[in-house]
Design a protein around this motif. Structure first.
Motif, short mmCIF file in Angstrom:
data_model
loop_
_atom_site.label_atom_id
_atom_site.label_comp_id
_atom_site.label_asym_id
_atom_site.label_seq_id
_atom_site.Cartn_x
_atom_site.Cartn_y
_atom_site.Cartn_z
N ASN A 31 -11.27 -8.14 3.21
CA ASN A 31 -12.61 -7.57 3.16
C ASN A 31 -12.91 -6.78 4.44
O ASN A 31 -13.39 -5.64 4.38
CB ASN A 31 -13.65 -8.68 2.95
CG ASN A 31 -15.06 -8.16 2.81
OD1 ASN A 31 -15.29 -7.04 2.36
ND2 ASN A 31 -16.01 -8.98 3.20
N LEU A 32 -12.61 -7.37 5.58
CA LEU A 32 -12.83 -6.70 6.86
C LEU A 32 -12.01 -5.43 6.97
O LEU A 32 -12.49 -4.40 7.46
CB LEU A 32 -12.51 -7.66 8.01
CG LEU A 32 -12.71 -7.12 9.42
CD1 LEU A 32 -14.14 -6.65 9.64
CD2 LEU A 32 -12.32 -8.19 10.44
N SER A 33 -10.79 -5.47 6.48
CA SER A 33 -9.94 -4.28 6.50
C SER A 33 -10.58 -3.16 5.69
O SER A 33 -10.61 -2.01 6.12
CB SER A 33 -8.55 -4.62 5.94
OG SER A 33 -7.71 -3.48 5.98
N ASP A 34 -11.13 -3.50 4.53
CA ASP A 34 -11.81 -2.49 3.70
C ASP A 34 -13.04 -1.94 4.43
O ASP A 34 -13.27 -0.73 4.42
CB ASP A 34 -12.23 -3.10 2.37
CG ASP A 34 -11.05 -3.37 1.44
OD1 ASP A 34 -9.95 -2.82 1.67
OD2 ASP A 34 -11.24 -4.15 0.48
N ILE A 35 -13.82 -2.82 5.04
CA ILE A 35 -15.03 -2.39 5.77
C ILE A 35 -14.66 -1.44 6.90
O ILE A 35 -15.27 -0.38 7.05
CB ILE A 35 -15.80 -3.62 6.31
CG1 ILE A 35 -16.43 -4.40 5.16
CG2 ILE A 35 -16.85 -3.20 7.34
CD1 ILE A 35 -16.93 -5.77 5.55
N LEU A 36 -13.65 -1.81 7.69
CA LEU A 36 -13.24 -0.95 8.81
C LEU A 36 -12.69 0.38 8.32
O LEU A 36 -12.99 1.43 8.90
CB LEU A 36 -12.22 -1.68 9.68
CG LEU A 36 -12.83 -2.64 10.69
CD1 LEU A 36 -11.86 -3.74 11.07
CD2 LEU A 36 -13.27 -1.88 11.92
#
Length: 138
Positions: A31-36
Motif C-alpha cells: 500500500n505504501l509503495s502505491d502511495i509513494l
C-alpha cells in the motif's frame, strides 16, 4: 573515496516485499509503495537490498562526497516501517504533529502500521519533501 553501498538496482520490488513474513506489514508496504508511486510520479525501484525508493537525485557535498539517493523511500524493518524523507521540508514539524502514531530520528520516520497514520498528511509530507530535495539538488 568510498563508494555508496546503497545504490539503485534491478532487483524486484514485489519479490522483496513478498519476503516480509508478517502479512499485515507486507500489505502495508505494498500500500505504501502505491502511495509513494502515485504521489511522487515515480516507479518503485530497489536501492540496495532493503530500501524501496522513488525517483533519484545526485548530491554533492562541500567535502567532495557525492552520490545518488532516492527522493523518497521506505524500508520494512523488524520493529517498524522506516520512511525516508528529507529531514527538512516545508511544514515538516506541523505535518508530523498531524501524522498520527510515529517516531522520528533526524531524517527517518518510523511507523508500526499504516492504519496508525493519516494518509493525506503523509502525501503532503511526501510532496513537500520531494519539492525540497528537487530545489536543493536541481
Amino acid at each position: 573515496m568510498a563508494q555508496n553501498k546503497t545504490t539503485e538496482n534491478d532487483l524486484s520490488v514485489p519479490d522483496f516485499l513478498n519476503t516480509i513474513p508478517d502479512e499485515n506489514k507486507r500489505a502495508d508496504c505494498f500500500n505504501l509503495s502505491d502511495i509513494l508511486s502515485l504521489t511522487t510520479g515515480f516507479k518503485a525501484k530497489m536501492w540496495g537490498n532493503a530500501i524501496v525508493g522513488f525517483g533519484s537525485y545526485h548530491y554533492k557535498y562541500e567535502s567532495g562526497r557525492e552520490g545518488d539517493a532516492p527522493l523518497a523511500g521506505f524500508s520494512p524493518r523488524k520493529d517498524a516501517i522506516v520512511l525516508y524523507l528529507s529531514s527538512q521540508f516545508k511544514d515538516r514539524e506541523e505535518l508530523l504533529s498531524k501524522l498520527g502514531k510515529h517516531k522520528t530520528s533526524k531524517a527517518c520516520i518510523y511507523v508500526k502500521k499504516m492504519s496508525d497514520i493519516h494518509i493525506e498528511v503523509l502525501k503532503e509530507m511526501i510532496i513537500n519533501a520531494v519539492a525540497h530535495i528537487s530545489n536543493l539538488y536541481p
